[in-house]
Design a protein around this motif. Structure first.
Motif, short mmCIF file in Angstrom:
data_model
loop_
_atom_site.label_atom_id
_atom_site.label_comp_id
_atom_site.label_asym_id
_atom_site.label_seq_id
_atom_site.Cartn_x
_atom_site.Cartn_y
_atom_site.Cartn_z
N TRP A 21 0.82 -1.34 -0.08
CA TRP A 21 -0.04 -0.04 -0.08
C TRP A 21 1.05 1.54 -0.07
O TRP A 21 2.02 1.63 1.18
N GLY A 23 -1.07 4.61 -0.73
CA GLY A 23 -1.49 6.07 -0.67
C GLY A 23 -1.60 6.49 0.45
O GLY A 23 -1.27 6.30 1.56
N ARG A 24 -1.77 7.75 0.67
CA ARG A 24 -1.71 9.06 1.26
C ARG A 24 -2.58 8.58 2.49
O ARG A 24 -2.21 9.08 3.85
N THR A 25 -3.45 8.44 2.37
CA THR A 25 -4.58 7.67 3.09
C THR A 25 -4.61 6.08 3.22
O THR A 25 -4.73 5.51 2.38
N LEU A 27 -5.85 2.27 3.40
CA LEU A 27 -7.13 1.36 2.84
C LEU A 27 -7.32 0.65 3.97
O LEU A 27 -6.76 0.64 5.00
N TYR A 33 -11.91 1.37 -5.79
CA TYR A 33 -10.00 1.63 -6.57
C TYR A 33 -11.05 1.30 -7.40
O TYR A 33 -11.08 0.24 -7.79
N ARG A 72 0.48 3.28 5.13
CA ARG A 72 1.15 3.59 3.92
C ARG A 72 2.02 2.59 4.25
O ARG A 72 3.04 2.27 5.51
N GLU A 104 -6.65 6.04 -7.68
CA GLU A 104 -7.53 6.82 -6.55
C GLU A 104 -7.26 8.28 -7.06
O GLU A 104 -5.98 8.42 -6.48
N ASP A 105 -7.57 8.80 -7.19
CA ASP A 105 -7.98 9.97 -7.56
C ASP A 105 -6.90 9.98 -8.68
O ASP A 105 -5.58 11.38 -8.68
N ASP A 107 -3.57 8.67 -9.12
CA ASP A 107 -2.52 8.69 -8.36
C ASP A 107 -2.98 7.01 -8.25
O ASP A 107 -3.86 6.38 -7.54
N THR A 108 -1.41 6.00 -8.44
CA THR A 108 -0.93 4.88 -8.47
C THR A 108 -0.85 4.60 -6.34
O THR A 108 0.29 5.31 -6.34
N VAL A 109 -1.85 3.73 -6.09
CA VAL A 109 -1.87 3.85 -4.68
C VAL A 109 -1.66 2.96 -3.40
O VAL A 109 -1.33 1.82 -2.23
#
Length: 326
Positions: A21, A23-25, A27, A33, A72, A104-105, A107-109
């Motif tokens: 993972w 992502g900045r937030t 999972l 996703y 993350r 997500e948005d 971006d590869t998360v």
């Protein structure tokens, strides 16, 4: 996807994944996703987080029995679900179609590899081989059968872990409903494996075929005006949805709910003990998954209710939904 006839891809709407993972937030369970798998992009939902591993220490993160988030830079074993069937492969069989990235948005998360441990290839369940067939219309209508019987036909699909009380409930309900004049019959998981499904084992694919056949038989009983009580673990949500499609509006899903420790404590057939000793493989709740209903028509908590209370709650439901004035 193009493949050799002898080595087709898996078709499924649910699979296990080991992912990293980024992502900045975190999972989270229930989050959605965009998944890129080879050249295809589809929406997937996190159905369950089974295990979280700290990438630095390689130790399992302590989040209790059921992790809910993946932070993350952590590695996790998760279950992902899509809205429709996907063609894919297990990473160990074909890496190019057995790995994916999550977006997500824009971006590869995250990125991961696919495994199907405990889940079936659904290809055979959705493949039709019959050709040149025509449906024959009946001259006796569903309404006429209902007037004769005093109730509509339908399927009460009891699902839950082994030991939850499905067969106990179904057999008691059958006796009481018959005494009240209902045309009623129980399809029990063990009974159908003595005949109709005697050629099936307990692999994920055989479990799916088992439920496909039973769903079609139950739908025929319901069409004939019977109230059908089915008592099957039926662990996969997709299989139960196919049974619902077969029976249409007459399908009512009943989650016979009891925690795993309660069911294992009962263990009326000694199956949990055998599974714990490794004598039974792919046993639901131990080393094979059970997917609880997302929105059942009725929940009966046999871990909390007595047998009499559980039976009465289903009887009340049946009287409200199926009985008609003669």
């Amino acid at each position: 996807m193009i493949s050799h006839v002898e080595m087709p891809p898996v078709e499924t709407d649910v699979f296990r994944a080991r992912l990293f993972w980024l992502g900045r937030t975190p999972l989270t369970v229930g989050a959605g996703y965009l998944m890129k798998l080879a050249t295809r992009q589809v929406r997937v939902t996190v159905d369950r987080i089974e295990k979280v591993i700290d990438a630095g220490s390689l130790a399992g993160a302590d989040q209790g029995d059921q992790p809910q988030v993946v932070e993350r830079n952590a590695v996790a074993e998760v279950v992902l679900r899509s809205r429709g069937l996907l063609a894919l492969d297990e990473f160990r069989d074909l890496p190019n179609t057995g790995r994916f990235v999550l977006i997500e948005d824009y971006d590869t998360v995250g990125g991961g590899i696919i495994a199907m441990d405990g889940y079936p290839d659904q290809r055979s369940a959705v493949t039709r081989k019959s050709t040149n067939i025509t449906a024959v219309e009946h001259r006796v209508t569903a309404e006429a059968r209902a007037r004769r019987n005093g109730h509509t036909g339908g399927v009460l699909w009891l699902t839950g872990l082994s030991g939850a009380g499905k067969s106990t409930l179904a057999i008691e309900l059958e006796q009481r409903l018959f005494a009240k004049g209902y045309q009623v019959f129980v399809l029990d998981g063990d009974n159908v494996r003595h005949g109709l499904n005697a050629n099936l084992g307990f692999s994920p694919e055989d479990r799916t075929e088992n439920i496909r056949r039973v769903g079609e038989v139950a739908a025929l009983f319901a069409e004939a005006g019977f109230l059908v009580l089915t008592a099957f673990i039926s662990p996969y949500r997709a299989d139960r949805e196919r049974a619902r499609s077969a029976a249409g509006a007459g399908f009512h899903e009943v989650h016979v709910r009891a925690d795993l420790d309660v069911c294992e404590g009962r263990d009326p057939k000694g199956l949990y003990a055998k599974a714990r000793r490794g004598e039974i493989r792919d046993f639901t709740g131990i080393d094979a998954p059970y997917e609880p209903p997302a929105a059942p028509e009725l929940v009966v908590d046999t871990g909390r209710l007595s047998i009499e209370e559980a039976v009465q709650s289903v009887m009340d439901y049946i009287e409200r939904r199926f009985a008609i004035a003669r």
